[in-house]
Design a protein around this motif. Structure first.
Motif, PDB file in Angstrom:
ATOM      1  N   THR A  76       0.939  -1.201  -0.027  1.00 56.53           N
ATOM      2  CA  THR A  76      -0.019  -0.102  -0.081  1.00 56.53           C
ATOM      3  C   THR A  76       0.807   1.082   0.048  1.00 56.53           C
ATOM      4  O   THR A  76       0.841   2.299  -0.661  1.00 56.53           O
ATOM      5  CB  THR A  76      -0.796  -0.183   1.290  1.00 56.53           C
ATOM      6  OG1 THR A  76      -1.719  -1.140   1.251  1.00 56.53           O
ATOM      7  CG2 THR A  76      -1.592   1.393   1.310  1.00 56.53           C
ATOM      8  N   ALA A 131      -8.183   5.723   0.473  1.00 54.75           N
ATOM      9  CA  ALA A 131      -7.302   6.898   0.950  1.00 54.75           C
ATOM     10  C   ALA A 131      -7.851   8.247  -0.057  1.00 54.75           C
ATOM     11  O   ALA A 131      -7.770   9.061   0.326  1.00 54.75           O
ATOM     12  CB  ALA A 131      -5.745   6.447   0.503  1.00 54.75           C
ATOM     13  N   ARG A 147      -2.276   6.397 -14.688  1.00 61.20           N
ATOM     14  CA  ARG A 147      -2.055   5.721 -13.380  1.00 61.20           C
ATOM     15  C   ARG A 147      -2.028   4.025 -13.685  1.00 61.20           C
ATOM     16  O   ARG A 147      -3.024   3.722 -14.171  1.00 61.20           O
ATOM     17  CB  ARG A 147      -3.046   5.683 -12.219  1.00 61.20           C
ATOM     18  CG  ARG A 147      -3.380   7.103 -11.823  1.00 61.20           C
ATOM     19  CD  ARG A 147      -4.271   7.346 -10.664  1.00 61.20           C
ATOM     20  NE  ARG A 147      -4.770   8.658 -10.603  1.00 61.20           N
ATOM     21  CZ  ARG A 147      -5.847   9.207 -11.182  1.00 61.20           C
ATOM     22  NH1 ARG A 147      -6.412   8.434 -12.039  1.00 61.20           N
ATOM     23  NH2 ARG A 147      -6.219  10.539 -10.928  1.00 61.20           N
ATOM     24  N   ILE A 198      -4.733  -1.885  -3.398  1.00 62.57           N
ATOM     25  CA  ILE A 198      -5.481  -1.115  -4.265  1.00 62.57           C
ATOM     26  C   ILE A 198      -6.738  -0.572  -3.513  1.00 62.57           C
ATOM     27  O   ILE A 198      -7.176   0.397  -3.706  1.00 62.57           O
ATOM     28  CB  ILE A 198      -5.873  -2.066  -5.702  1.00 62.57           C
ATOM     29  CG1 ILE A 198      -4.562  -2.289  -6.575  1.00 62.57           C
ATOM     30  CG2 ILE A 198      -6.908  -1.062  -6.443  1.00 62.57           C
ATOM     31  CD1 ILE A 198      -4.876  -3.037  -7.774  1.00 62.57           C
ATOM     32  N   LEU A 204       2.314   1.572  -3.566  1.00 67.81           N
ATOM     33  CA  LEU A 204       1.226   2.085  -4.424  1.00 67.81           C
ATOM     34  C   LEU A 204       0.976   3.698  -4.008  1.00 67.81           C
ATOM     35  O   LEU A 204       1.069   4.497  -5.392  1.00 67.81           O
ATOM     36  CB  LEU A 204      -0.047   1.400  -4.316  1.00 67.81           C
ATOM     37  CG  LEU A 204      -1.121   1.942  -5.270  1.00 67.81           C
ATOM     38  CD1 LEU A 204      -0.616   1.459  -6.678  1.00 67.81           C
ATOM     39  CD2 LEU A 204      -2.307   0.800  -4.907  1.00 67.81           C
ATOM     40  N   LEU A 205       0.930   4.057  -2.834  1.00 61.17           N
ATOM     41  CA  LEU A 205       0.531   5.528  -2.500  1.00 61.17           C
ATOM     42  C   LEU A 205       1.765   6.441  -2.781  1.00 61.17           C
ATOM     43  O   LEU A 205       1.778   7.490  -3.394  1.00 61.17           O
ATOM     44  CB  LEU A 205       0.201   5.586  -1.192  1.00 61.17           C
ATOM     45  CG  LEU A 205      -1.171   5.073  -0.602  1.00 61.17           C
ATOM     46  CD1 LEU A 205      -1.129   4.902   0.870  1.00 61.17           C
ATOM     47  CD2 LEU A 205      -2.234   5.736  -1.385  1.00 61.17           C
ATOM     48  N   ALA A 216      -5.748   2.128  -1.417  1.00 58.88           N
ATOM     49  CA  ALA A 216      -5.486   3.278  -2.312  1.00 58.88           C
ATOM     50  C   ALA A 216      -7.055   4.111  -2.322  1.00 58.88           C
ATOM     51  O   ALA A 216      -7.112   5.207  -2.615  1.00 58.88           O
ATOM     52  CB  ALA A 216      -4.635   3.107  -3.213  1.00 58.88           C
ATOM     53  N   PRO A 268      -3.140   8.516  -3.801  1.00 53.12           N
ATOM     54  CA  PRO A 268      -4.548   7.967  -3.571  1.00 53.12           C
ATOM     55  C   PRO A 268      -5.337   7.943  -4.709  1.00 53.12           C
ATOM     56  O   PRO A 268      -5.363   8.871  -5.524  1.00 53.12           O
ATOM     57  CB  PRO A 268      -5.151   8.701  -2.379  1.00 53.12           C
ATOM     58  CG  PRO A 268      -3.821   9.629  -1.938  1.00 53.12           C
ATOM     59  CD  PRO A 268      -2.729   9.663  -2.803  1.00 53.12           C
ATOM     60  N   LEU A 269      -6.198   6.959  -4.852  1.00 52.82           N
ATOM     61  CA  LEU A 269      -6.841   6.810  -6.293  1.00 52.82           C
ATOM     62  C   LEU A 269      -8.161   7.685  -6.131  1.00 52.82           C
ATOM     63  O   LEU A 269      -8.826   7.658  -4.945  1.00 52.82           O
ATOM     64  CB  LEU A 269      -7.283   5.389  -6.741  1.00 52.82           C
ATOM     65  CG  LEU A 269      -6.100   4.378  -6.753  1.00 52.82           C
ATOM     66  CD1 LEU A 269      -6.615   2.985  -6.878  1.00 52.82           C
ATOM     67  CD2 LEU A 269      -5.465   4.654  -7.901  1.00 52.82           C
TER      68      LEU A 269
END
Length: 682
Positions: free
Chosen positions: A284, A453, A410, A447, A287-288, A450, A293-294
């Protein structure tokens, strides 16, 4: 005011105290390439690994920015006192035997208090901690091996376990780590204070917290607010979810909720993303760091295998991931490129017809990326280089990176097994701006995190209601007294009478409308003891039930039946070990333990919070009206819960537990038919 950690975290001069542990720190500083001043203080040695030793703390050429104190606990206090007096920038205290050992009768708690007093305004980490590693500035104030490498930017990890911190540095997942800081006993500075200081470094993209306890709740609130303002996400693991300490509590609420529920509610309220495992924690954060954040949950999965596509869909079931359809123009373009045999669907199995044609693969991948997916994920497992030749897969690597460069969207690559993505390919993807997720289950969880988030509220929540640690013995209010005090705060209760004998119950029941309920007063869990009789139609029936109960009951409560219920709701509040008040809403009555259908919030809450929580329950359809049945007055239920919250706020210095079970949700109101309150006596 919190101590200034800037010199400690980014020192130009470091003093070392101790024997073997100080030798280890010198070795790590040399290995890291630290180019500042190193001053070992040791009267028995001329040098440590070629670095000249200084005989005494009084002989230091200047006040050091940072110090590693690896001497025994008593000497540690003296060294800290002298460093503080000379204006040092801070220290890490390695020794154990402080508050963490107090249960053994070592006097460690008092010594820890002495340590804090000796430090004054000088920041200290620990005691009972390894220290810190700053991979941005090549600082390793750390007495053991670690697996990190220098980075230009990355995530900061604060851990309350030094061993767990070491383990995290050994990761081979491509996560750029900027700082690792061990918090130890947090005698002076807690994990929240450390993380807050790390947020000030613009090179830090996200914060990771490994927590064994929350410590200062106000400091955690301040950290969350600062992270929100800096637009830097926080990811946390909170251990201790298996704690059984509250299993034998008075109410159903406490045994259902437990400490884990309060911890999760706290993190969620503050916008801190909670994960369950170290692997997901690292994935996580990666990814962040890479893409942030997505903004939404729309994900496109791309693979050259129907098995991978199906597995991705199956493993994402029940998560936040949404595999939305391709746009018509996009579908047509993909069909032209891939041919009639390939089914254009999300998750997409593009087969292997285009494999090896890098330019064509790039066009297909760019076509997938160009649309409005929040994240495009390529499922790709690489052959192991020690037994196979991975060169045939380079076309996929090059095409994904090129398509990412063309579209600027992304993108992530996900290997179905963690070990099936080597460090070499991970670095290649990360350098191309493509996040790499190791393991399908870990990747999907990352994911999901994210996405969470990206959904964090933009504004800070209300400050938490906290208890001032009340003293004194506890007492329990019986049902009658509990309902009476709650009714004073607006809670609706049935009309009732309390009697001390069977005859008094019969004579006073004329004040009520039948049917009625008879309860034997005196035990917390009356139903299990046979002290509840429902739907009593007349006084003859009432006498028979009262005579049956009189051997166990000290008093009797007779109240009018709350007929017409749509659903039964549990409303409970427990004082958590953190000092917060946990509100638990769930299926009530006989379904409480059967369904385990609960949701937890921390006080204070809004009516909107309560309504959303009620609607999220499994009994939510009943509240909304199910199969032609009338809906409950959800607003009345929310008002009843708010009346309970008002009582808690007025009695926050005394309340231990409170439970209403059930609150009868009806078409036009909500009425509490049972309640218990446990208080600390003043």
């Amino acid at each position: 005011m919190s101590p200034d950690l800037s010199r400690l975290l980014r020192p130009r001069s470091i003093a070392l105290f101790g024997g073997g542990w100080a030798v280890n720190v010198v070795a790590q500083l040399q290995k890291s390439g630290f180019d500042g001043q190193i001053w070992p203080v040791n009267p028995k040695r001329s040098d440590i690994l070629g670095v000249p030793c200084i005989a005494s703390i009084d002989d230091l050429p200047a006040a050091p920015d940072a110090s590693f104190i690896g001497v025994n606990r008593d000497a540690t206090v003296d060294v800290v006192r002298r460093l503080n007096a000379m204006g040092a920038g801070g220290a890490t205290c390695f020794a154990s035997g402080f508050r963490e050992s107090e249960s053994e009768g070592t006097g460690g708690a008092g010594l820890q208090d002495e340590l804090v007093a000796a430090a004054g305004s000088m920041p200290i980490l620990g005691p009972n901690c390894y220290g810190l590693i700053n991979y941005l500035d090549n600082v390793a104030l750390w007495p053991d091996q670690h697996g990190g490498v220098p980075v230009e930017s990355g995530v900061a990890i604060v851990a309350q376990s030094s061993n767990i911190a070491i383990n995290m540095t050994m990761q081979a997942r491509g996560l750029p780590i900027a700082y690792v800081v061990a918090a130890g006993n947090q005698a002076q500075i807690g994990a929240s204070g450390i993380a807050s200081a790390l947020l000030d470094d613009d090179r830090v993209s996200a914060i990771g917290l490994y927590l064994e306890g929350f410590g200062d709740i106000r400091a955690l609130e301040a950290l969350a607010a600062k992270a929100r303002a800096r637009k830097k996400p926080i990811v946390a693991i909170k251990i201790g979810r298996s704690d059984k300490a509250r299993a034998a509590t008075l109410t159903h609420t406490a045994s259902l909720a437990g400490n884990a529920a309060a911890g999760s509610a706290l993190l969620k309220r503050l916008g801190i993303i909670e994960v369950d495992t170290i692997a997901v924690f690292l994935e996580t954060l990666k990814l962040l760091h890479t893409i942030g954040p997505l903004p939404g949950a729309s994900v496109c999965s791309v693979s050259c295998s129907g098995g991978e596509a199906s597995l991705m869909a199956d493993m994402s079931e029940g998560t936040a991931l949404s595999f939305s359809d391709f746009a018509p123009a996009q579908r047509a373009e993909l069909k032209t490129e891939l041919g009639l045999i390939v089914t254009i669907a999300n998750p997409l199995d593009y087969h292997t017809f285009i494999w090896g044609d890098t330019e064509r693969m790039t066009r297909v991948f760019a076509t997938v990326m160009r649309e409005s997916f929040d994240l495009t994920v390529f499922i790709l497992d690489m052959p192991r280089a020690d037994r196979c030749d991975p060169s045939g897969y380079q076309c996929a690597v090059d095409a994904i990176i090129a398509a990412k460069a063309r579209t600027g969207t992304r993108v992530a690559v996900l290997s179905s097994l963690p070990e099936n993505m080597s460090d070499h390919f991970t670095r290649s993807f990360m350098e191309g701006g493509v996040a790499v997720l190791h393991g399908m289950s870990e990747g999907i969880a990352a994911i999901t995190a994210a996405i969470a988030a990206g959904r964090r509220p933009g504004s800070a929540p209300q400050p938490l209601l906290l208890c001032g640690k009340p003293a004194g013995s506890s007492k329990m209010l019986n049902e009658t007294a509990s309902k009476q005090v709650l009714s004073g705060f607006g809670l609706k209760i049935p009309r009732s009478i309390q009697a001390g004998s069977v005859d008094e119950s019969i004579s006073n029941s004329s004040q009520l409308d039948f049917p009625v309920v008879l309860k034997g007063v005196g035990l917390a869990h009356k139903s299990e003891a046979g002290l509840v009789a429902l739907d009593i139609s007349d006084q003859t029936h009432l006498r028979a039930e009262a005579e049956r109960m009189q051997a166990l009951a000290s008093d009797f409560l007779v109240e009018e039946m709350a007929a017409g219920g749509v659903a039964e709701v549990l409303v409970g509040v427990t004082l958590d070990a953190t000092g917060t008040f946990l509100l638990t809403l769930g299926a009530g009555g006989v379904l409480t333990e059967v369904l385990g259908d609960t949701v937890s919030l921390l006080l204070p809450v809004t009516s909107e919070d309560i309504t959303a929580a009620l609607q999220s329950l499994k009994i939510g359809p009943l509240l909304r009206g199910y199969r032609g049945k009338p809906p409950a007055d959800v607003a009345a239920v929310a008002n009843a819960v708010q009346s309970v919250c008002r009582y808690v706020e007025a009695n926050s210095e005394r309340l231990l537990e409170l439970e209403i079970n059930p609150l009868i949700a009806r078409e036009h109101d909500a009425v509490a038919v049972d309640a218990l309150i446990s208080l600390r006596e003043n």
